[in-house]
Design a protein around this motif. Sequence first.
Motif, PDB file in Angstrom:
ATOM      1  N   LEU A   1       0.834  -1.207   0.000  1.00 18.40           N
ATOM      2  CA  LEU A   1       0.000   0.000   0.000  1.00 18.40           C
ATOM      3  C   LEU A   1       0.864   1.251   0.000  1.00 18.40           C
ATOM      4  N   TYR A   2       1.894   1.265   0.819  1.00 19.77           N
ATOM      5  CA  TYR A   2       2.802   2.419   0.874  1.00 19.77           C
ATOM      6  C   TYR A   2       3.398   2.684  -0.507  1.00 19.77           C
ATOM      7  N   ARG A   3       3.896   1.640  -1.138  1.00 18.79           N
ATOM      8  CA  ARG A   3       4.473   1.778  -2.487  1.00 18.79           C
ATOM      9  C   ARG A   3       3.431   2.270  -3.484  1.00 18.79           C
ATOM     10  N   SER A   4       2.249   1.702  -3.432  1.00 12.73           N
ATOM     11  CA  SER A   4       1.191   2.101  -4.355  1.00 12.73           C
ATOM     12  C   SER A   4       0.899   3.591  -4.257  1.00 12.73           C
ATOM     13  N   VAL A   5       0.690   4.062  -3.040  1.00 15.79           N
ATOM     14  CA  VAL A   5       0.345   5.477  -2.861  1.00 15.79           C
ATOM     15  C   VAL A   5       1.500   6.361  -3.309  1.00 15.79           C
ATOM     16  N   HIS A   6       2.709   6.024  -2.898  1.00 12.76           N
ATOM     17  CA  HIS A   6       3.854   6.879  -3.232  1.00 12.76           C
ATOM     18  C   HIS A   6       4.222   6.828  -4.713  1.00 12.76           C
ATOM     19  N   GLU A   7       4.035   5.685  -5.357  1.00 10.59           N
ATOM     20  CA  GLU A   7       4.438   5.556  -6.765  1.00 10.59           C
ATOM     21  C   GLU A   7       3.316   5.822  -7.761  1.00 10.59           C
ATOM     22  N   LYS A   8       2.064   5.612  -7.363  1.00 10.66           N
ATOM     23  CA  LYS A   8       0.953   5.735  -8.317  1.00 10.66           C
ATOM     24  C   LYS A   8       0.070   6.953  -8.071  1.00 10.66           C
ATOM     25  N   ILE A   9       0.033   7.456  -6.844  1.00 16.86           N
ATOM     26  CA  ILE A   9      -0.842   8.589  -6.531  1.00 16.86           C
ATOM     27  C   ILE A   9      -0.034   9.838  -6.210  1.00 16.86           C
ATOM     28  N   PHE A  10       0.955   9.730  -5.354  1.00 12.74           N
ATOM     29  CA  PHE A  10       1.747  10.905  -4.981  1.00 12.74           C
ATOM     30  C   PHE A  10       2.629  11.405  -6.124  1.00 12.74           C
ATOM     31  N   THR A  11       2.684  10.713  -7.231  1.00 15.67           N
ATOM     32  CA  THR A  11       3.412  11.187  -8.413  1.00 15.67           C
ATOM     33  C   THR A  11       2.532  12.070  -9.300  1.00 15.67           C
ATOM     34  N   LEU A  12       1.246  12.164  -8.979  1.00 17.40           N
ATOM     35  CA  LEU A  12       0.349  13.061  -9.705  1.00 17.40           C
ATOM     36  C   LEU A  12       0.630  14.504  -9.275  1.00 17.40           C
ATOM     37  N   PRO A  13       0.174  15.496 -10.053  1.00 18.38           N
ATOM     38  CA  PRO A  13       0.416  16.903  -9.688  1.00 18.38           C
ATOM     39  C   PRO A  13      -0.171  17.250  -8.320  1.00 18.38           C
ATOM     40  N   ASP A  14       0.478  18.159  -7.602  1.00 14.08           N
ATOM     41  CA  ASP A  14      -0.008  18.609  -6.291  1.00 14.08           C
ATOM     42  C   ASP A  14      -1.458  19.048  -6.342  1.00 14.08           C
ATOM     43  N   SER A  15      -1.856  19.677  -7.438  1.00 17.11           N
ATOM     44  CA  SER A  15      -3.205  20.237  -7.554  1.00 17.11           C
ATOM     45  C   SER A  15      -4.268  19.200  -7.897  1.00 17.11           C
ATOM     46  N   CYS A  16      -3.878  17.974  -8.182  1.00 19.97           N
ATOM     47  CA  CYS A  16      -4.838  16.922  -8.529  1.00 19.97           C
ATOM     48  C   CYS A  16      -5.806  16.706  -7.376  1.00 19.97           C
ATOM     49  N   LEU A  17      -7.097  16.792  -7.659  1.00 22.39           N
ATOM     50  CA  LEU A  17      -8.123  16.564  -6.644  1.00 22.39           C
ATOM     51  C   LEU A  17      -8.228  15.073  -6.347  1.00 22.39           C
ATOM     52  N   VAL A  18      -8.305  14.746  -5.074  1.00 22.10           N
ATOM     53  CA  VAL A  18      -8.395  13.357  -4.623  1.00 22.10           C
ATOM     54  C   VAL A  18      -9.784  13.126  -4.042  1.00 22.10           C
ATOM     55  N   TYR A  19     -10.503  12.179  -4.642  1.00 24.14           N
ATOM     56  CA  TYR A  19     -11.812  11.767  -4.146  1.00 24.14           C
ATOM     57  C   TYR A  19     -11.700  10.321  -3.663  1.00 24.14           C
ATOM     58  N   PRO A  20     -11.669  10.110  -2.330  1.00 21.55           N
ATOM     59  CA  PRO A  20     -11.599   8.741  -1.815  1.00 21.55           C
ATOM     60  C   PRO A  20     -12.971   8.066  -1.878  1.00 21.55           C
ATOM     61  N   ALA A  21     -12.989   6.763  -1.641  1.00 16.98           N
ATOM     62  CA  ALA A  21     -14.246   6.015  -1.651  1.00 16.98           C
ATOM     63  C   ALA A  21     -15.181   6.497  -0.551  1.00 16.98           C
ATOM     64  N   HIS A  22     -14.636   6.870   0.587  1.00 17.80           N
ATOM     65  CA  HIS A  22     -15.457   7.355   1.700  1.00 17.80           C
ATOM     66  C   HIS A  22     -14.581   8.091   2.680  1.00 17.80           C
ATOM     67  N   ASP A  23     -15.214   8.755   3.626  1.00 19.07           N
ATOM     68  CA  ASP A  23     -14.494   9.453   4.681  1.00 19.07           C
ATOM     69  C   ASP A  23     -15.354   9.382   5.934  1.00 19.07           C
TER      70      ASP A  23
END
Length: 173
Positions: free
Chosen positions: A109-131
């Motif tokens: 999970l750590y690798r996934s987030v850091h390599e697949k999501i945190f590599t997107l632009p800072d301004s990219c809006l993140v919509y999680p499944a729930h909060d």
Amino acid sequence: VNTHCHADHVTGSGALRGALGCRSAISRASGARADLLLGEGDELRFGAFALRARASPGHTPGCLTLVLDDASVAFTGDALLIRGCGRTDFQQGRRGAGPGWGRGCPRTLYRSVHEKIFTLPDSCLVYPAHDYNGQTVSTVGEERRLNPRLTLGPDDFVRLMEGLNLPRPRLMG
């Protein structure tokens, strides 16, 4: 479109398909059934737009993050939540899962987030499944800076996730 599945999810895909005639989609790695089975780099086109699939396992082996083609929006499922992330302790979780990308585990999970999501632009809006606190949107930049779990190093993240001792989900019986 389902970003992932696990035993305590109740999906509405079948009901939507029956009522609207739409097709369902989920990750090929999830092991679930759907009309469309998605993998890394696959696209879902609609009008002038497309969502690109990024495999982001760790919460479950079949987690996907869906990114709008201009990288302005990402639907992260439970891989990245607002100031948190999905649990990694059930459903093909850490015990005996091994180090590979295809299994749910904290390090994956750590690798996934850091390599697949945190590599997107800072301004990219993140919509999680729930909060659990009523928040609906964040940005990659905010989460990279402020997420208390994912600002840790990989070893500290694994220790934290393995020590959460969360109760078993209600619908898992």
